[in-house]
Design a protein around this motif. Structure first.
Motif, PDB file in Angstrom:
ATOM      1  N   THR A   6       2.409  -6.109  -2.855  1.00 16.19           N
ATOM      2  CA  THR A   6       3.642  -5.426  -2.457  1.00 16.19           C
ATOM      3  C   THR A   6       3.338  -4.101  -1.762  1.00 16.19           C
ATOM      4  OG1 THR A   6       3.881  -4.551  -4.696  1.00 16.19           O
ATOM      5  CG2 THR A   6       5.106  -6.545  -4.165  1.00 16.19           C
ATOM      6  N   ALA A   7       2.310  -3.393  -2.214  1.00 15.07           N
ATOM      7  CA  ALA A   7       1.931  -2.145  -1.536  1.00 15.07           C
ATOM      8  C   ALA A   7       1.525  -2.426  -0.091  1.00 15.07           C
ATOM      9  CB  ALA A   7       0.800  -1.447  -2.287  1.00 15.07           C
ATOM     10  N   GLU A   8       0.751  -3.482   0.125  1.00 13.48           N
ATOM     11  CA  GLU A   8       0.334  -3.834   1.484  1.00 13.48           C
ATOM     12  C   GLU A   8       1.534  -4.184   2.362  1.00 13.48           C
ATOM     13  OE1 GLU A   8      -2.491  -6.894   0.521  1.00 13.48           O
ATOM     14  OE2 GLU A   8      -4.182  -5.480   0.590  1.00 13.48           O
ATOM     15  N   ALA A   9       2.505  -4.887   1.802  1.00 10.53           N
ATOM     16  CA  ALA A   9       3.707  -5.231   2.564  1.00 10.53           C
ATOM     17  C   ALA A   9       4.472  -3.974   2.958  1.00 10.53           C
ATOM     18  CB  ALA A   9       4.606  -6.169   1.761  1.00 10.53           C
ATOM     19  N   LEU A  10       4.589  -3.026   2.044  1.00  8.18           N
ATOM     20  CA  LEU A  10       5.282  -1.772   2.348  1.00  8.18           C
ATOM     21  C   LEU A  10       4.516  -0.957   3.390  1.00  8.18           C
ATOM     22  CD1 LEU A  10       6.353  -0.973  -1.281  1.00  8.18           C
ATOM     23  CD2 LEU A  10       7.939  -1.267   0.638  1.00  8.18           C
ATOM     24  N   LEU A  11       3.205  -0.907   3.260  1.00  8.31           N
ATOM     25  CA  LEU A  11       2.389  -0.189   4.237  1.00  8.31           C
ATOM     26  C   LEU A  11       2.499  -0.831   5.616  1.00  8.31           C
ATOM     27  CD1 LEU A  11      -0.717   0.467   1.982  1.00  8.31           C
ATOM     28  CD2 LEU A  11       0.839   2.215   2.905  1.00  8.31           C
ATOM     29  N   ASP A  12       2.483  -2.158   5.661  1.00 10.14           N
ATOM     30  CA  ASP A  12       2.632  -2.864   6.941  1.00 10.14           C
ATOM     31  C   ASP A  12       3.982  -2.585   7.584  1.00 10.14           C
ATOM     32  OD1 ASP A  12       0.107  -3.916   6.626  1.00 10.14           O
ATOM     33  OD2 ASP A  12       0.786  -5.921   6.047  1.00 10.14           O
ATOM     34  N   ALA A  13       4.986  -2.288   6.763  1.00 15.33           N
ATOM     35  CA  ALA A  13       6.321  -1.958   7.278  1.00 15.33           C
ATOM     36  C   ALA A  13       6.437  -0.479   7.639  1.00 15.33           C
ATOM     37  CB  ALA A  13       7.378  -2.334   6.243  1.00 15.33           C
ATOM     38  N   GLY A  14       5.317   0.241   7.573  1.00 12.59           N
ATOM     39  CA  GLY A  14       5.316   1.641   7.959  1.00 12.59           C
ATOM     40  C   GLY A  14       5.845   2.583   6.893  1.00 12.59           C
ATOM     41  N   ARG A  15       5.837   2.151   5.637  1.00 18.67           N
ATOM     42  CA  ARG A  15       6.361   2.967   4.539  1.00 18.67           C
ATOM     43  C   ARG A  15       5.225   3.663   3.800  1.00 18.67           C
ATOM     44  NH1 ARG A  15      11.713   3.032   5.681  1.00 18.67           N
ATOM     45  NH2 ARG A  15      12.280   0.963   6.395  1.00 18.67           N
ATOM     46  N   ARG A  16       5.518   4.842   3.281  1.00 20.15           N
ATOM     47  CA  ARG A  16       4.609   5.483   2.338  1.00 20.15           C
ATOM     48  C   ARG A  16       4.884   4.852   0.977  1.00 20.15           C
ATOM     49  NH1 ARG A  16       6.354  11.317   2.624  1.00 20.15           N
ATOM     50  NH2 ARG A  16       8.286  10.244   3.064  1.00 20.15           N
ATOM     51  N   VAL A  17       3.869   4.775   0.133  1.00 23.09           N
ATOM     52  CA  VAL A  17       3.993   4.034  -1.114  1.00 23.09           C
ATOM     53  C   VAL A  17       3.609   4.911  -2.302  1.00 23.09           C
ATOM     54  CG1 VAL A  17       3.144   2.031  -2.400  1.00 23.09           C
ATOM     55  CG2 VAL A  17       3.477   1.872   0.076  1.00 23.09           C
ATOM     56  N   GLY A  32      -8.119   1.774  -0.851  1.00 29.48           N
ATOM     57  CA  GLY A  32      -8.918   2.889  -0.370  1.00 29.48           C
ATOM     58  C   GLY A  32      -8.232   4.222  -0.613  1.00 29.48           C
ATOM     59  N   ASP A  33      -8.769   5.249   0.000  1.00 24.13           N
ATOM     60  CA  ASP A  33      -8.250   6.611  -0.161  1.00 24.13           C
ATOM     61  C   ASP A  33      -7.333   6.925   1.013  1.00 24.13           C
ATOM     62  OD1 ASP A  33      -7.881   9.152  -1.150  1.00 24.13           O
ATOM     63  OD2 ASP A  33      -9.678   9.948  -0.173  1.00 24.13           O
ATOM     64  N   ARG A  34      -6.112   6.416   0.948  1.00 23.63           N
ATOM     65  CA  ARG A  34      -5.148   6.575   2.036  1.00 23.63           C
ATOM     66  C   ARG A  34      -4.176   7.695   1.707  1.00 23.63           C
ATOM     67  NH1 ARG A  34      -3.434   1.007   4.605  1.00 23.63           N
ATOM     68  NH2 ARG A  34      -1.924   2.465   5.427  1.00 23.63           N
ATOM     69  N   PRO A  35      -3.804   8.497   2.703  1.00 19.28           N
ATOM     70  CA  PRO A  35      -2.838   9.570   2.440  1.00 19.28           C
ATOM     71  C   PRO A  35      -1.410   9.062   2.234  1.00 19.28           C
ATOM     72  CG  PRO A  35      -3.421   9.520   4.763  1.00 19.28           C
ATOM     73  CD  PRO A  35      -4.308   8.513   4.069  1.00 19.28           C
ATOM     74  N   ASP A  36      -1.139   7.795   2.592  1.00 15.80           N
ATOM     75  CA  ASP A  36       0.210   7.242   2.458  1.00 15.80           C
ATOM     76  C   ASP A  36       0.389   6.400   1.205  1.00 15.80           C
ATOM     77  OD1 ASP A  36      -1.524   5.353   3.484  1.00 15.80           O
ATOM     78  OD2 ASP A  36      -0.178   4.639   5.051  1.00 15.80           O
ATOM     79  N   VAL A  37      -0.578   6.458   0.273  1.00 20.14           N
ATOM     80  CA  VAL A  37      -0.500   5.720  -0.982  1.00 20.14           C
ATOM     81  C   VAL A  37      -0.874   6.651  -2.130  1.00 20.14           C
ATOM     82  CG1 VAL A  37      -1.428   3.811  -2.353  1.00 20.14           C
ATOM     83  CG2 VAL A  37      -1.170   3.542   0.115  1.00 20.14           C
ATOM     84  N   ARG A  38      -0.059   6.642  -3.166  1.00 18.95           N
ATOM     85  CA  ARG A  38      -0.353   7.376  -4.395  1.00 18.95           C
ATOM     86  C   ARG A  38      -0.066   6.453  -5.575  1.00 18.95           C
ATOM     87  NH1 ARG A  38      -2.722  10.287  -1.736  1.00 18.95           N
ATOM     88  NH2 ARG A  38      -2.351  12.438  -1.212  1.00 18.95           N
ATOM     89  N   ALA A  39      -0.955   6.466  -6.548  1.00 16.34           N
ATOM     90  CA  ALA A  39      -0.742   5.724  -7.792  1.00 16.34           C
ATOM     91  C   ALA A  39      -0.683   6.744  -8.923  1.00 16.34           C
ATOM     92  CB  ALA A  39      -1.872   4.728  -8.026  1.00 16.34           C
ATOM     93  N   VAL A  40       0.382   6.697  -9.694  1.00 20.56           N
ATOM     94  CA  VAL A  40       0.577   7.639 -10.797  1.00 20.56           C
ATOM     95  C   VAL A  40       1.049   6.879 -12.028  1.00 20.56           C
ATOM     96  CG1 VAL A  40       1.123   9.571  -9.261  1.00 20.56           C
ATOM     97  CG2 VAL A  40       2.974   8.156 -10.141  1.00 20.56           C
ATOM     98  N   GLY A  41       0.869   7.479 -13.182  1.00 24.48           N
ATOM     99  CA  GLY A  41       1.317   6.851 -14.417  1.00 24.48           C
ATOM    100  C   GLY A  41       2.801   7.015 -14.655  1.00 24.48           C
ATOM    101  N   PHE A  42       3.325   8.173 -14.296  1.00 22.64           N
ATOM    102  CA  PHE A  42       4.732   8.473 -14.554  1.00 22.64           C
ATOM    103  C   PHE A  42       5.220   9.472 -13.524  1.00 22.64           C
ATOM    104  CE2 PHE A  42       7.862  11.440 -16.259  1.00 22.64           C
ATOM    105  CZ  PHE A  42       8.883  10.574 -16.613  1.00 22.64           C
TER     106      PHE A  42
END
Length: 148
Positions: A6-17, A32-42
């Motif tokens: 789902t993250a890849e689909a959002l990124l392909d649609a030009g969305r930050r995730v 990878g270490d992309r500026p448009d993706v963040r993973a957090v616990g809460f």
């Protein structure tokens, strides 16, 4: 994994995730270490949702209502319980839709349309204010309707 697909689909649609609840290492290994993706616990949804174009979530009632209050269309990937029902309610109101890993790419475009944003704004306008809802709940608890 469901997270990465789902993250890849959002990124392909030009969305930050923002991946809330996704293990950071899983995201880093796969994306990878992309500026448009963040993973957090809460993250407090009330603080982040007003900045979002859409939200992809499991369809719990709390998250669904937070999205409506923030006027953000929902993509719902149900896991269990009432989540599919909530997704269908959002869909009936034009404020979101159920999705799967197989359909998420087309569903992103569906909820990113201006009509979805207008529908969720209309739905939000019809909600009673949080303060009024709390007061009404307290009244029911303190003075239940019906025979005693």
């Amino acid at each position: 994994s469901r997270w990465i697909t789902t993250a890849e689909a959002l990124l392909d649609a030009g969305r930050r995730v923002l991946l809330v609840g996704c293990p950071r290492q899983l995201a880093a290994d796969a994306l990878g270490d992309r500026p448009d993706v963040r993973a957090v616990g809460f993250v407090p949804l009330s603080g982040i949702l007003p900045r979002a174009d859409l939200i992809l979530h499991h369809g719990g009632l709390g998250t669904s209502l937070a999205a409506i209050r923030a006027q953000v269309p929902s993509l719902v990937m149900p896991l269990a319980y009432d989540q599919l029902h909530n997704a269908r309610l959002l869909e009936a109101a034009g404020a979101g839709c159920p999705t799967t890993e197989a359909t998420v790419r087309t569903d992103i475009a569906r909820v990113a349309r201006p009509e979805a944003r207008r529908a969720v704004a209309d739905l939000a306008a019809r909600l009673i204010p949080v303060e009024d809802a709390v007061a009404a709940a307290v009244r029911v608890v303190e003075h239940p309707p019906g025979p005693r």
